[in-house]
Design a protein around this motif. Sequence first.
Motif, PDB file in Angstrom:
ATOM      1  N   GLY A 199       0.799  -1.185  -0.255  1.00  0.00           N
ATOM      2  CA  GLY A 199      -0.020   0.140  -0.027  1.00  0.00           C
ATOM      3  C   GLY A 199       0.861   1.139  -0.162  1.00  0.00           C
ATOM      4  O   GLY A 199       0.337   2.369   0.100  1.00  0.00           O
ATOM      5  N   TRP A 200       2.389   1.021  -0.134  1.00  0.00           N
ATOM      6  CA  TRP A 200       3.000   2.354  -0.160  1.00  0.00           C
ATOM      7  C   TRP A 200       3.136   2.954  -1.389  1.00  0.00           C
ATOM      8  O   TRP A 200       3.022   2.382  -2.611  1.00  0.00           O
ATOM      9  N   SER A 201       3.145   4.311  -1.568  1.00  0.00           N
ATOM     10  CA  SER A 201       3.321   5.280  -2.583  1.00  0.00           C
ATOM     11  C   SER A 201       5.065   5.418  -2.823  1.00  0.00           C
ATOM     12  O   SER A 201       5.605   5.316  -1.955  1.00  0.00           O
ATOM     13  N   PRO A 202       5.337   5.816  -4.053  1.00  0.00           N
ATOM     14  CA  PRO A 202       6.763   6.078  -3.983  1.00  0.00           C
ATOM     15  C   PRO A 202       7.254   7.357  -3.121  1.00  0.00           C
ATOM     16  O   PRO A 202       8.226   7.065  -2.606  1.00  0.00           O
ATOM     17  N   LEU A 203       6.288   8.134  -2.702  1.00  0.00           N
ATOM     18  CA  LEU A 203       6.618   9.270  -1.958  1.00  0.00           C
ATOM     19  C   LEU A 203       7.106   8.881  -0.613  1.00  0.00           C
ATOM     20  O   LEU A 203       7.992   9.177   0.115  1.00  0.00           O
ATOM     21  N   PHE A 204       5.896   8.014  -0.314  1.00  0.00           N
ATOM     22  CA  PHE A 204       6.259   7.439   1.051  1.00  0.00           C
ATOM     23  C   PHE A 204       7.334   6.353   1.326  1.00  0.00           C
ATOM     24  O   PHE A 204       8.324   6.488   2.433  1.00  0.00           O
ATOM     25  N   ILE A 205       7.587   5.734   0.219  1.00  0.00           N
ATOM     26  CA  ILE A 205       9.020   4.855   0.043  1.00  0.00           C
ATOM     27  C   ILE A 205      10.089   5.732   0.309  1.00  0.00           C
ATOM     28  O   ILE A 205      11.093   5.435   1.056  1.00  0.00           O
ATOM     29  N   ALA A 206      10.259   6.857  -0.266  1.00  0.00           N
ATOM     30  CA  ALA A 206      11.337   7.778  -0.493  1.00  0.00           C
ATOM     31  C   ALA A 206      11.490   8.096   1.145  1.00  0.00           C
ATOM     32  O   ALA A 206      12.761   8.412   1.449  1.00  0.00           O
ATOM     33  N   VAL A 207      10.495   8.789   1.752  1.00  0.00           N
ATOM     34  CA  VAL A 207      10.817   9.314   2.859  1.00  0.00           C
ATOM     35  C   VAL A 207      10.934   8.069   3.917  1.00  0.00           C
ATOM     36  O   VAL A 207      11.696   8.192   4.892  1.00  0.00           O
ATOM     37  N   GLU A 208      10.250   7.192   3.797  1.00  0.00           N
ATOM     38  CA  GLU A 208      10.660   6.011   4.855  1.00  0.00           C
ATOM     39  C   GLU A 208      12.057   5.566   4.409  1.00  0.00           C
ATOM     40  O   GLU A 208      12.686   5.065   5.668  1.00  0.00           O
ATOM     41  N   HIS A 209      12.728   5.561   3.375  1.00  0.00           N
ATOM     42  CA  HIS A 209      14.015   4.958   3.406  1.00  0.00           C
ATOM     43  C   HIS A 209      15.150   5.976   3.425  1.00  0.00           C
ATOM     44  O   HIS A 209      16.251   5.873   3.269  1.00  0.00           O
ATOM     45  N   GLU A 210      14.618   7.380   3.682  1.00  0.00           N
ATOM     46  CA  GLU A 210      15.386   8.463   3.924  1.00  0.00           C
ATOM     47  C   GLU A 210      16.303   8.825   3.102  1.00  0.00           C
ATOM     48  O   GLU A 210      17.643   8.851   3.116  1.00  0.00           O
ATOM     49  N   VAL A 211      15.725   8.816   1.902  1.00  0.00           N
ATOM     50  CA  VAL A 211      16.692   9.008   0.482  1.00  0.00           C
ATOM     51  C   VAL A 211      16.903  10.499   0.425  1.00  0.00           C
ATOM     52  O   VAL A 211      16.392  11.497   1.177  1.00  0.00           O
ATOM     53  N   ASP A 212      17.678  10.826  -0.284  1.00  0.00           N
ATOM     54  CA  ASP A 212      17.999  12.311  -0.488  1.00  0.00           C
ATOM     55  C   ASP A 212      16.839  13.234  -1.030  1.00  0.00           C
ATOM     56  O   ASP A 212      16.116  12.548  -1.878  1.00  0.00           O
ATOM     57  N   ALA A 213      16.772  14.347  -0.594  1.00  0.00           N
ATOM     58  CA  ALA A 213      15.599  15.435  -0.480  1.00  0.00           C
ATOM     59  C   ALA A 213      15.441  15.600  -2.092  1.00  0.00           C
ATOM     60  O   ALA A 213      14.198  15.721  -2.583  1.00  0.00           O
TER      61      ALA A 213
END
Length: 351
Positions: A199-213
């Motif tokens: 159920g995760w969106s790419p945006l949520f994945i990005a924040v959850e994985h603490e990727v570069d801003a």
Amino acid sequence: MSLGKLPPELYLMIMGNLESQGQLKSLSSLSRTCPTLYELGNPILYEASFNHESKICAALGWAISRNCTGISMKLIEYGMPVNELFQEDAYKYKRLLTPLAMAAEQGRTEIVRQLLNVPEINVNVICAYEKTALHHAVISRNVEIVNLLLAQEGILIDAKCDAGLTPLSLAVSGGNADIVRLLLAQGPLVDPDSRSNRGWSPLFIAVEHEVDAEVVKLLLDTGRVDVNFIDPVSRFTPLIVAVQNNLPDIARLLVSHPTIDPNLGAHNNQVVPIATAASRGFTEIVRILLSHPQTDPDRAIMARSRAILQADIWGHEEIVSMLLADGRVGQESRQLLQGQRILSQKPCAWL
């Protein structure tokens, strides 16, 4: 007498007998005893690989794993079936891959070029875990290979693997801004707000994985993502995750988005962005949240959970002062703070 000094005709006869008996390992060992025998035996080994049922694509897989572009070119020229799945031996859990997927994942750029020049190549063959060659190229983080695949007519850019992840989702989780940019450049062919099986969106994945801003910014700039997405399991939003993980650069991007709800809490407001930041002493995040005109610094399910009270309980004096200076902190919160200070015998001269 050295084996290499035997007449070529005799050596070829021995090789032929070994091949007819299916003794390919013996044949291969013999061919490696000296350069002369290797040169004579290789064409027979290639042909034997095609005709040996258990060796479909194995020779090409060997060439890819060792980045032997010359051998891979010969195998392709000999008609190796490029769209067949073969079982690799490089991993504990063996996977079925096409030569293209394997070359893409291992970053073998020149071999990928060779394979893409084969007229009958199918770039969309589904491999192990329902990944395509593009999935594997993204995993390799090889921008050039991703570019090569994206240039192929009919490629499925937004295919999902067995976990529901698209190539974009994988690129985002890996924090590869260059590949994310390439995929998003495909426009409507790519959904920047797709959902994984979890159920995760790419945006949520990005924040959850603490990727570069920068990756977060690329997603937000599409104008096609739900910035207030709620994880169906944790009930957290991207902003709450950014706050909890103390990611001010990402929090700033999220708060500046025109559709952000800076007060959206999880679990019936038991977890609120500003109260969470205040309790943990994340001063910069508190400052970012207060910069939004719609932030309610008193938002909480219980009075004691309000940001100013939490900051005081945990001794974050700078945040207490910052909140006191904000006119949106209500009189009730100020009075509760005064009472809390009296009970704890802390000074409260400002009230």
